[in-house]
Design a protein around this motif. Structure first.
Motif, PDB file in Angstrom:
ATOM      1  N   ILE A 163       0.855  -1.135  -0.073  1.00 45.57           N
ATOM      2  CA  ILE A 163      -0.185  -0.119  -0.080  1.00 45.57           C
ATOM      3  C   ILE A 163       0.901   1.238  -0.050  1.00 45.57           C
ATOM      4  O   ILE A 163       0.469   2.188  -0.676  1.00 45.57           O
ATOM      5  CB  ILE A 163      -0.990   0.011   1.203  1.00 45.57           C
ATOM      6  CG1 ILE A 163      -2.052   1.020   1.263  1.00 45.57           C
ATOM      7  CG2 ILE A 163      -0.051   0.166   2.608  1.00 45.57           C
ATOM      8  CD1 ILE A 163      -3.003   1.173   2.020  1.00 45.57           C
ATOM      9  N   VAL A 164       2.138   1.288   0.610  1.00 44.88           N
ATOM     10  CA  VAL A 164       3.038   2.419   0.897  1.00 44.88           C
ATOM     11  C   VAL A 164       3.487   2.770  -0.708  1.00 44.88           C
ATOM     12  O   VAL A 164       3.630   3.660  -1.018  1.00 44.88           O
ATOM     13  CB  VAL A 164       3.851   2.381   1.811  1.00 44.88           C
ATOM     14  CG1 VAL A 164       4.949   3.279   1.896  1.00 44.88           C
ATOM     15  CG2 VAL A 164       3.304   2.158   3.219  1.00 44.88           C
ATOM     16  N   ASP A 165       4.068   1.369  -1.207  1.00 42.95           N
ATOM     17  CA  ASP A 165       4.661   1.505  -2.462  1.00 42.95           C
ATOM     18  C   ASP A 165       3.736   2.007  -3.467  1.00 42.95           C
ATOM     19  O   ASP A 165       4.030   2.812  -4.327  1.00 42.95           O
ATOM     20  CB  ASP A 165       5.128   0.180  -2.976  1.00 42.95           C
ATOM     21  CG  ASP A 165       6.232  -0.365  -2.077  1.00 42.95           C
ATOM     22  OD1 ASP A 165       6.814   0.421  -1.275  1.00 42.95           O
ATOM     23  OD2 ASP A 165       6.421  -1.658  -1.913  1.00 42.95           O
ATOM     24  N   SER A 166       2.315   1.640  -3.453  1.00 41.17           N
ATOM     25  CA  SER A 166       1.353   2.238  -4.379  1.00 41.17           C
ATOM     26  C   SER A 166       1.360   3.777  -4.395  1.00 41.17           C
ATOM     27  O   SER A 166       1.028   4.306  -5.332  1.00 41.17           O
ATOM     28  CB  SER A 166       0.158   1.466  -4.290  1.00 41.17           C
ATOM     29  OG  SER A 166      -0.888   1.912  -5.141  1.00 41.17           O
ATOM     30  N   LEU A 167       1.154   4.280  -3.014  1.00 38.46           N
ATOM     31  CA  LEU A 167       0.837   5.664  -2.893  1.00 38.46           C
ATOM     32  C   LEU A 167       2.200   6.502  -3.366  1.00 38.46           C
ATOM     33  O   LEU A 167       1.993   7.342  -3.788  1.00 38.46           O
ATOM     34  CB  LEU A 167       0.664   5.910  -1.263  1.00 38.46           C
ATOM     35  CG  LEU A 167      -0.703   5.299  -0.779  1.00 38.46           C
ATOM     36  CD1 LEU A 167      -0.822   5.260   0.732  1.00 38.46           C
ATOM     37  CD2 LEU A 167      -1.764   6.028  -1.401  1.00 38.46           C
ATOM     38  N   VAL A 203      10.870  -0.226   3.039  1.00 37.33           N
ATOM     39  CA  VAL A 203      10.475   0.276   1.673  1.00 37.33           C
ATOM     40  C   VAL A 203      11.862   0.736   1.137  1.00 37.33           C
ATOM     41  O   VAL A 203      11.977   1.136   0.029  1.00 37.33           O
ATOM     42  CB  VAL A 203       9.677   1.485   2.011  1.00 37.33           C
ATOM     43  CG1 VAL A 203       8.297   1.303   2.419  1.00 37.33           C
ATOM     44  CG2 VAL A 203      10.457   2.808   2.589  1.00 37.33           C
ATOM     45  N   GLY A 204      12.942   0.337   1.675  1.00 42.01           N
ATOM     46  CA  GLY A 204      14.275   0.552   1.261  1.00 42.01           C
ATOM     47  C   GLY A 204      14.615   2.147   1.260  1.00 42.01           C
ATOM     48  O   GLY A 204      15.223   2.672   0.230  1.00 42.01           O
ATOM     49  N   ALA A 205      14.234   2.654   2.478  1.00 45.04           N
ATOM     50  CA  ALA A 205      14.441   4.165   2.233  1.00 45.04           C
ATOM     51  C   ALA A 205      15.921   4.544   2.120  1.00 45.04           C
ATOM     52  O   ALA A 205      16.923   3.987   2.914  1.00 45.04           O
ATOM     53  CB  ALA A 205      13.909   4.639   3.717  1.00 45.04           C
ATOM     54  N   GLU A 206      16.265   5.855   1.732  1.00 45.87           N
ATOM     55  CA  GLU A 206      17.514   6.404   1.741  1.00 45.87           C
ATOM     56  C   GLU A 206      18.085   7.097   2.984  1.00 45.87           C
ATOM     57  O   GLU A 206      19.080   6.838   3.507  1.00 45.87           O
ATOM     58  CB  GLU A 206      17.482   7.339   0.808  1.00 45.87           C
ATOM     59  CG  GLU A 206      19.107   8.340   0.650  1.00 45.87           C
ATOM     60  CD  GLU A 206      19.914   7.700   0.042  1.00 45.87           C
ATOM     61  OE1 GLU A 206      21.083   8.151   0.072  1.00 45.87           O
ATOM     62  OE2 GLU A 206      19.721   6.665  -0.817  1.00 45.87           O
ATOM     63  N   LYS A 207      16.854   7.578   4.073  1.00 43.81           N
ATOM     64  CA  LYS A 207      17.133   8.214   4.864  1.00 43.81           C
ATOM     65  C   LYS A 207      15.959   7.963   6.277  1.00 43.81           C
ATOM     66  O   LYS A 207      14.356   7.712   5.593  1.00 43.81           O
ATOM     67  CB  LYS A 207      17.330   9.724   4.893  1.00 43.81           C
ATOM     68  CG  LYS A 207      18.230  10.140   4.225  1.00 43.81           C
ATOM     69  CD  LYS A 207      18.363  11.388   3.837  1.00 43.81           C
ATOM     70  CE  LYS A 207      19.845  12.279   3.487  1.00 43.81           C
ATOM     71  NZ  LYS A 207      20.936  12.027   4.253  1.00 43.81           N
ATOM     72  N   LEU A 208      16.172   8.037   7.120  1.00 43.00           N
ATOM     73  CA  LEU A 208      15.004   7.857   8.291  1.00 43.00           C
ATOM     74  C   LEU A 208      15.507   8.870   9.209  1.00 43.00           C
ATOM     75  O   LEU A 208      16.621   9.083   9.596  1.00 43.00           O
ATOM     76  CB  LEU A 208      15.446   6.436   9.150  1.00 43.00           C
ATOM     77  CG  LEU A 208      14.562   6.520  10.469  1.00 43.00           C
ATOM     78  CD1 LEU A 208      13.227   6.541  10.437  1.00 43.00           C
ATOM     79  CD2 LEU A 208      15.044   5.450  11.269  1.00 43.00           C
TER      80      LEU A 208
END
Length: 294
Positions: A163-167, A203-208
Motif C-alpha cells: 500500500i505504501v509503495d502504491s501511494l 521500503v528501502g529508504a535512503e534516510k530515516l
C-alpha cells in the motif's frame, strides 16, 4: 539607512540566498526519486507554528522529487483525551500501559484526529497526502510484546509495503499512524520510533529521520557542545554499550541501528523544535543534528 547602504544590504541578502540554493542543488539531485521516512512527534507536533513549517518542508521535499513517508505518534494528545475520560495515564519501563479503554482512545487520537489533521495540513500546503495506519492493506502485522502487564502494546511481526509503495509511486505522501493489529484483528499500540524504523527498512529508504526534543545525540545532555554530528553504526553500538547514551535516547539509537542494519543508508536524529530542521539536515553541508551511517 542611505540608498547606497540599502542597495548593499539587498545585494548581500541576494548573494546569501543564491549560496543557499547552490549548496542545496547537489543534494536535491542526489536524493531525487529516493524515499525518506520521517518520524514526526514531540514539540514539533504540539506547536502549531512548527507544525505548519514541518508540513511545508515535507511538501517542499516532495516538490523537488523526494518521496517522503510520514510516521506519527501522539503521546501528549492521548494523555489529554485520557484525562477527559478520567483515565490516569500509566507507564511501565517507558511503555504506555494500554488496557482496552486506553486502546480505544489511542486509536481515536492516532488514526482519527491526528492523522486527519496532518493530512489536511499537508494538502493545504500543496501536497497530496493520504492517511493510513498499520492495519490498512495489512501494512503491519503485530503481536503483543512479552511484557504482558502493559496490555495491548505490540511489536512488529511482518511488514507488507504494497500500500505504501502504491501511494508513493503515484506521488502521494503516506501519513501513517503507529497502530496495528494481529491476525485476529486485535489492535495494538506500537512505539512510533520502532514503527518508523521498520517501515524505513521495508521500503528501502535512503534516510530515516527521528524528530526529537533534543539537538541530536550528545555525549552530555546538558552540554550543547557535546553534540555528535556524525558517527557510524559501530560507533553507535559502542555508545550504548559504554553507557554514554542513556534514558530515552537508547531506544531511538537502537531503532536507528536496526534500520541501518536492514539497508537504510543513513539515520538522522534531529531537533524538531528548530524550524526547518528537516531541510537543514537534508540540503546543507553541515546539517544540524546527528547523522548515523551504515
Amino acid at each position: 539607512m542611505t540608498s547606497d547602504n540599502l542597495q548593499d544590504a539587498l545585494q548581500i541578502d541576494a548573494a546569501a540566498r543564491v549560496r543557499v540554493l547552490s549548496e542545496a542543488l547537489p543534494y536535491m539531485q542526489q536524493f531525487a526519486g529516493r524515499t525518506i521516512v520521517i518520524k514526526y512527534g514531540g514539540a514539533a507536533m504540539k506547536d502549531s507554528r512548527l507544525k505548519d513549517k514541518v508540513m511545508r518542508d515535507i511538501v517542499f521535499m516532495a516538490c523537488v522529487g523526494i518521496r517522503p513517508v510520514l510516521i506519527h505518534g501522539g503521546g501528549p494528545e492521548i494523555n489529554t483525551w485520557l484525562g477527559k475520560m478520567n483515565i490516569e495515564p500509566q507507564f511501565k519501563d517507558g511503555l504506555r500501559v494500554t488496557d482496552a479503554d486506553t486502546m480505544d482512545i489511542v486509536e481515536m487520537v492516532l488514526v482519527g484526529r491526528l492523522n486527519k489533521q496532518i493530512v489536511s495540513l499537508i494538502n493545504q500546503a500543496g501536497g497530496s497526502a493520504v492517511g493510513i495506519c498499520g492495519k490498512d492493506g495489512n501494512l503491519v502485522t503485530a503481536r503483543q510484546i512479552s511484557q504482558k502487564d502493559v496490555g495491548f502494546v505490540g511489536e512488529i511481526v511482518t511488514v507488507n509495503t504494497n500500500i505504501v509503495d502504491s501511494l508513493i509511486s503515484r506521488q502521494h505522501i503516506p501519513v501513517i499512524s503507529s497502530v496495528s493489529a494481529d491476525e485476529t484483528g486485535q489492535s495494538y499500540n506500537i512505539n512510533a520510533d520502532t514503527f518508523a524504523g521498520e517501515i524505513a527498512a521495508a521500503v528501502g529508504a535512503e534516510k530515516l529521520f527521528l524528530m526529537t526534543d533534543t539537538p541530536g545525540l550528545m555525549k552530555d545532555f546538558h552540554d550543547l557542545e557535546s553534540l555528535i554530528p556524525r558517527l557510524d553504526i559501530r560507533e553507535a553500538r559502542q555508545l550504548i554499550d559504554s553507557g554514554i547514551v542513556s534514558g530515552g535516547m537508547i531506544p531511538k539509537l537502537t531503532c536507528c541501528i536496526r534500520s541501518l542494519a536492514q539497508g537504510v543508508r543513513s539515520a538522522h536524529i534531529i531537533d524538531g523544535r528548530m524550524p526547518h530542521s528537516l531541510l537543514l539536515e537534508t540540503f546543507t553541508d553541515t546539517g544540524i543534528g546527528t547523522m548515523i551511517t551504515a
